[in-house]
Each structure stands twice: as structure tokens, then as C-alpha cells.
Design an enzyme around this catalytic site. Structure first.
Site, PDB file in Angstrom:
ATOM      1  N   HIS A  67       0.836  -1.198   0.000  1.00 48.31           N
ATOM      2  CA  HIS A  67       0.000   0.000   0.000  1.00 48.31           C
ATOM      3  C   HIS A  67       0.878   1.257   0.000  1.00 48.31           C
ATOM      4  O   HIS A  67       0.671   2.175  -0.815  1.00 48.31           O
ATOM      5  CB  HIS A  67      -0.914  -0.015   1.230  1.00 48.31           C
ATOM      6  N   GLU A  68       1.857   1.300   0.901  1.00 48.83           N
ATOM      7  CA  GLU A  68       2.716   2.487   1.000  1.00 48.83           C
ATOM      8  C   GLU A  68       3.622   2.618  -0.219  1.00 48.83           C
ATOM      9  O   GLU A  68       3.901   3.727  -0.676  1.00 48.83           O
ATOM     10  CB  GLU A  68       3.538   2.446   2.284  1.00 48.83           C
ATOM     11  N   HIS A  71       1.727   4.343  -2.993  1.00 50.75           N
ATOM     12  CA  HIS A  71       1.815   5.804  -2.845  1.00 50.75           C
ATOM     13  C   HIS A  71       3.166   6.304  -3.356  1.00 50.75           C
ATOM     14  O   HIS A  71       3.247   7.281  -4.102  1.00 50.75           O
ATOM     15  CB  HIS A  71       1.680   6.215  -1.372  1.00 50.75           C
TER      16      HIS A  71
END
Length: 152
Positions: A67-68, A71
């Protein structure tokens, strides 16, 4: 898992799923309670919740890292890196990252300091903050509210 092992894991996941290197730092943050990780736009480092470093949360940790990294890679590419953007949603689904952080019991519980009761139907309303009993009435019958208990 320590800082070096986490850094190595993030770099491996970045190469395997995103086919691009992770060139910045990963930090462990044990103060996080409601989130699994955080990506910083200004210096591109990633914070990971230290509570997920336990071996029993390994699958959750990998989902958080994906997820990170989603980003991270979208931001560096100049594409839509925010949660609401289609680029983010599509890439996250493609790599199999987690959309939300699983709750492992770290969230703070709010204590209900006030208890109000309707004078007519005796329905009870536990509240964290005080309620103006002149202004607010019972939602069921419209009766007056009365303060029963105050914990503060």
C-alpha cells in the site's frame, strides 16, 4: 524484525511487484495505533507501524508495505497517488496490497462519561461529552433528557 530487515524486505517487495527500486528510508514507528503505515511526500520515507512487525502479522505487513509503496511509486511518477485516484486503486489491486489496515486492538476506547435518560420512555443515552438538555430532547418520544450519571 529490526530496521535493516524491514528495509531489505521493502526493497525486495518494490523490485518484485513494482519492478522499480525503493531508494529511500523505511522507519519503524511504534506510536501508530490506527494506521499500518505512512508515506511522506516531502522526503519520500515510509513509516511502518511497529506492532505489525511480529511474525503473526506477516501477511498484513506485506499488504501494508505494498500500500505504501503504491503511494511512493505513483508520487515519484507524477501520477495519482491519493486514495481516491483511479491510478492508485488500479495499481494497488494489481500488486495485491491491502486497502485498509486490519484492526489488531490498538485503537483507543472512548469512555462514556455522561449518561442521560428520557423522562418519558426511559431510553438511555451514554455520551462522551455533555449535552445541553434545554436544547436537545429524546429522539424516540421527544421527552426531556435528565442527567443520570457523571463520571468525570
Amino acid at each position: 524484525m529490526n530496521q535493516e530487515e524491514l528495509q531489505k524486505l521493502v526493497e525486495e517487495i518494490s523490485l518484485k511487484y513494482f519492478h522499480a527500486p525503493f531508494r529511500h528510508e523505511v522507519k519503524i514507528n511504534n506510536r501508530m495505533t490506527t494506521t499500518g503505515g505512512r508515506y511522506f511526500l516531502n522526503d519520500h520515507h515510509i513509516d511502518i507501524n511497529g506492532h505489525f512487525l511480529d511474525e503473526k502479522y506477516r501477511a498484513d505487513l506485506i499488504g501494508i508495505i505494498k500500500h505504501e509503496l503504491t503511494h511512493y511509486h505513483l508520487h515519484l511518477a507524477g501520477r495519482g497517488y491519493q486514495h481516491r485516484k483511479c491510478d492508485f486503486k488500479n495499481l494497488l489491486a494489481y500488486v495485491g496490497g491491502s486497502r485498509y489496515t486490519p484492526d489488531i486492538g490498538l485503537r483507543r476506547r472512548q469512555t462514556r462519561n455522561y449518561l442521560y435518560e428520557c423522562e418519558n420512555c426511559h431510553f438511555q443515552y451514554p455520551r462522551v461529552r455533555r449535552v445541553n438538555t434545554r436544547k436537545y430532547r429524546c429522539g424516540r418520544c421527544g421527552g426531556r433528557l435528565e442527567l443520570i450519571r457523571k463520571n468525570k
